[in-house]
Structure formats: C-alpha cells, structure tokens
Motif scaffolding. Sequence first.
Motif, PDB file in Angstrom:
ATOM      1  N   SER A   1      89.166  39.109  18.272  1.00  0.00           N
ATOM      2  CA  SER A   1      87.886  38.495  17.940  1.00  0.00           C
ATOM      3  C   SER A   1      87.296  39.107  16.676  1.00  0.00           C
ATOM      4  CB  SER A   1      86.920  38.653  19.108  1.00  0.00           C
ATOM      5  OG  SER A   1      86.662  40.007  19.388  1.00  0.00           O
ATOM      6  N   MET A   2      87.560  40.405  16.455  1.00  0.00           N
ATOM      7  CA  MET A   2      87.016  41.071  15.274  1.00  0.00           C
ATOM      8  C   MET A   2      87.746  40.643  14.009  1.00  0.00           C
ATOM      9  SD  MET A   2      86.377  44.817  16.944  1.00  0.00           S
ATOM     10  CE  MET A   2      85.520  44.924  18.524  1.00  0.00           C
ATOM     11  N   GLU A   3      88.997  40.241  14.169  1.00  0.00           N
ATOM     12  CA  GLU A   3      89.727  39.728  13.011  1.00  0.00           C
ATOM     13  C   GLU A   3      89.170  38.371  12.606  1.00  0.00           C
ATOM     14  OE1 GLU A   3      93.816  39.648  14.023  1.00  0.00           O
ATOM     15  OE2 GLU A   3      94.054  41.835  14.032  1.00  0.00           O
ATOM     16  N   ARG A   4      88.827  37.550  13.598  1.00  0.00           N
ATOM     17  CA  ARG A   4      88.261  36.242  13.303  1.00  0.00           C
ATOM     18  C   ARG A   4      86.841  36.358  12.765  1.00  0.00           C
ATOM     19  NH1 ARG A   4      90.465  34.469  18.601  1.00  0.00           N
ATOM     20  NH2 ARG A   4      92.361  33.267  18.211  1.00  0.00           N
TER      21      ARG A   4
ATOM     22  N   GLY B   1      81.491  38.120  21.601  1.00  0.00           N
ATOM     23  CA  GLY B   1      82.779  38.732  21.300  1.00  0.00           C
ATOM     24  C   GLY B   1      83.887  38.120  22.132  1.00  0.00           C
ATOM     25  N   VAL B   2      83.599  37.865  23.399  1.00  0.00           N
ATOM     26  CA  VAL B   2      84.582  37.213  24.273  1.00  0.00           C
ATOM     27  C   VAL B   2      84.830  35.787  23.797  1.00  0.00           C
ATOM     28  CG1 VAL B   2      85.098  36.496  26.628  1.00  0.00           C
ATOM     29  CG2 VAL B   2      83.890  38.655  26.222  1.00  0.00           C
TER      30      VAL B   2
ATOM     31  N   ALA C   1      88.029  31.564  21.322  1.00  0.00           N
ATOM     32  CA  ALA C   1      87.867  30.529  20.294  1.00  0.00           C
ATOM     33  C   ALA C   1      88.439  29.189  20.728  1.00  0.00           C
ATOM     34  CB  ALA C   1      88.502  30.983  18.977  1.00  0.00           C
ATOM     35  N   ILE C   2      88.072  28.778  21.939  1.00  0.00           N
ATOM     36  CA  ILE C   2      88.508  27.489  22.456  1.00  0.00           C
ATOM     37  C   ILE C   2      87.258  26.702  22.826  1.00  0.00           C
ATOM     38  CG2 ILE C   2      90.833  28.042  23.235  1.00  0.00           C
ATOM     39  CD1 ILE C   2      89.728  28.876  25.874  1.00  0.00           C
ATOM     40  N   TRP C   3      87.309  25.408  22.613  1.00  0.00           N
ATOM     41  CA  TRP C   3      86.133  24.572  22.740  1.00  0.00           C
ATOM     42  C   TRP C   3      86.398  23.392  23.671  1.00  0.00           C
ATOM     43  CZ3 TRP C   3      83.559  28.036  20.088  1.00  0.00           C
ATOM     44  CH2 TRP C   3      84.186  28.667  19.001  1.00  0.00           C
TER      45      TRP C   3
ATOM     46  N   LEU D   1      83.309  30.940  12.782  1.00  0.00           N
ATOM     47  CA  LEU D   1      83.678  29.962  13.813  1.00  0.00           C
ATOM     48  C   LEU D   1      82.644  28.871  14.015  1.00  0.00           C
ATOM     49  CD1 LEU D   1      85.094  32.316  16.621  1.00  0.00           C
ATOM     50  CD2 LEU D   1      86.413  30.884  15.046  1.00  0.00           C
ATOM     51  N   LEU D   2      81.378  29.236  13.847  1.00  0.00           N
ATOM     52  CA  LEU D   2      80.311  28.306  14.198  1.00  0.00           C
ATOM     53  C   LEU D   2      79.293  28.160  13.078  1.00  0.00           C
ATOM     54  CD1 LEU D   2      79.728  29.500  17.869  1.00  0.00           C
ATOM     55  CD2 LEU D   2      80.899  27.406  17.150  1.00  0.00           C
TER      56      LEU D   2
END
Length: 222
Positions: free
Chosen positions: A1-4, A45-46, A51-53, A78-79
């Motif tokens: 998550s930190m990479e994204r 963070g989770v 990262a699924i929607w 992401l958002l």
Amino acid sequence: SMERCPRLCGLHRFQKEGVRRAIQLGGRCLIADEMGCGKTPQALGVLAAYAIWPVLVLCPASMRLVWAEEMERWLPELLQPRNIHVVFSSNDMLPQSRHEGSLGETRVVIASMTMARLLFENLSGRDWSLAIVDESHSLRFASGRPCTSTRAVLELLAGCPRVLLLSGTPSASTYLDIFAQADLLSPGLLGNSWREFARCYDDPTLSSSGHLISGRCRRGWQ
C-alpha cells in the motif's frame, strides 16, 4: 500500500502494524484504538493494499465529508474527487443498473447508516469488494433484536468479503454490544444469536426497579 500511496509512509509504527494485522486477517477485523490514535489512516492503508473496487464506507452523517477529504489526502494516487461519491439524500442514489461498469468512475461510496437503511435497495447487490464501518459500536441489538439501521447494515454487508470496523469504544454501554460487530466479522463466533450469546456469557443482575439487566461477563473472551 505504501508503494501505491507514498503518503502512507508517514503512518506511525503501530499504525503500520495495524495495517499488516488487518491484512493478515483477510481484511476482516475491528480496529479499536482509542480516539485520536488514527484508525482512519489505518483503514485507508488496508484499502490501498487491496485497491479493489467498489468500496462502501458507512459513517456518522457528520463524518461523510471528512472521510472524503481523508481519502483525497492519503490516497491521491488511487482516489480523485471524481472517484468518490458521497450520499447525502435520495437525490444521490446510485444508478439502478448492477452491470459491471455501471458505477462509472465511482470507486468509493460514502453514506451514513441512516441513508444505508433508507436506500437499502439501491445500495444492495453491488458486490462491494471492501466495506468500512466507522463508529461501529452503533451496530447494536435491543431486547435481542437488531436496531433498524443495524439490521440494514448487517444485511447489506453479509456478502462483503472484507469488512473493517472502527470504534474506540466497541462496547459503549455493555459488553453485550459487541455481538453485532463480532457476528458481522465472523458469523457464529459468539453464538448463533444475540440471545444465545447473552445466555452463555451474561450473569444478569436485578435493577433497582426489580428487572433483570445485563451484569458481568461470566466467561473469558478468549
């Protein structure tokens, strides 16, 4: 998550550990840190790790815009604002179609529990990939039955594979309040019904008016 989302690198060590633990639990857990310890960034963070929607966030009405702002702050990669749909009233209903892609650019829907009840039919059947319930202690039973909004939330999230509950006081008035939250995360963990849970765990006492009320827990949680 930190990479994204590099901004998540700013989380404290205990928050990062909380994110890891939530992922280890398959994205189904109760984050019960005290108020002010940053439960929201942990949940985000989770969210970033999966990262699924689409994602559904249920929170107090006064916190809807706060959640939208926190998402834009922590997860800009992401958002964007166009990806976040905030439900204020029935005028903000989602498209009736349930077909893939029917939500357009919407990745996250934020609504209050009251609106989740009022717009239950509109929000159901969406194949939510992840759900976050803020102030989850508001999910409770009264006289062995779920409150109206609680029933709607439990039914709405019954098929959701990942559910994060956030509350600094998961048992706000009595430890029996934990049942709805535990049963949402792991059905049957504390019994097949609230009454069974109370029968197995509660040692009732008499109130000053002579009525039986919940007392102390007669069994260890573990």
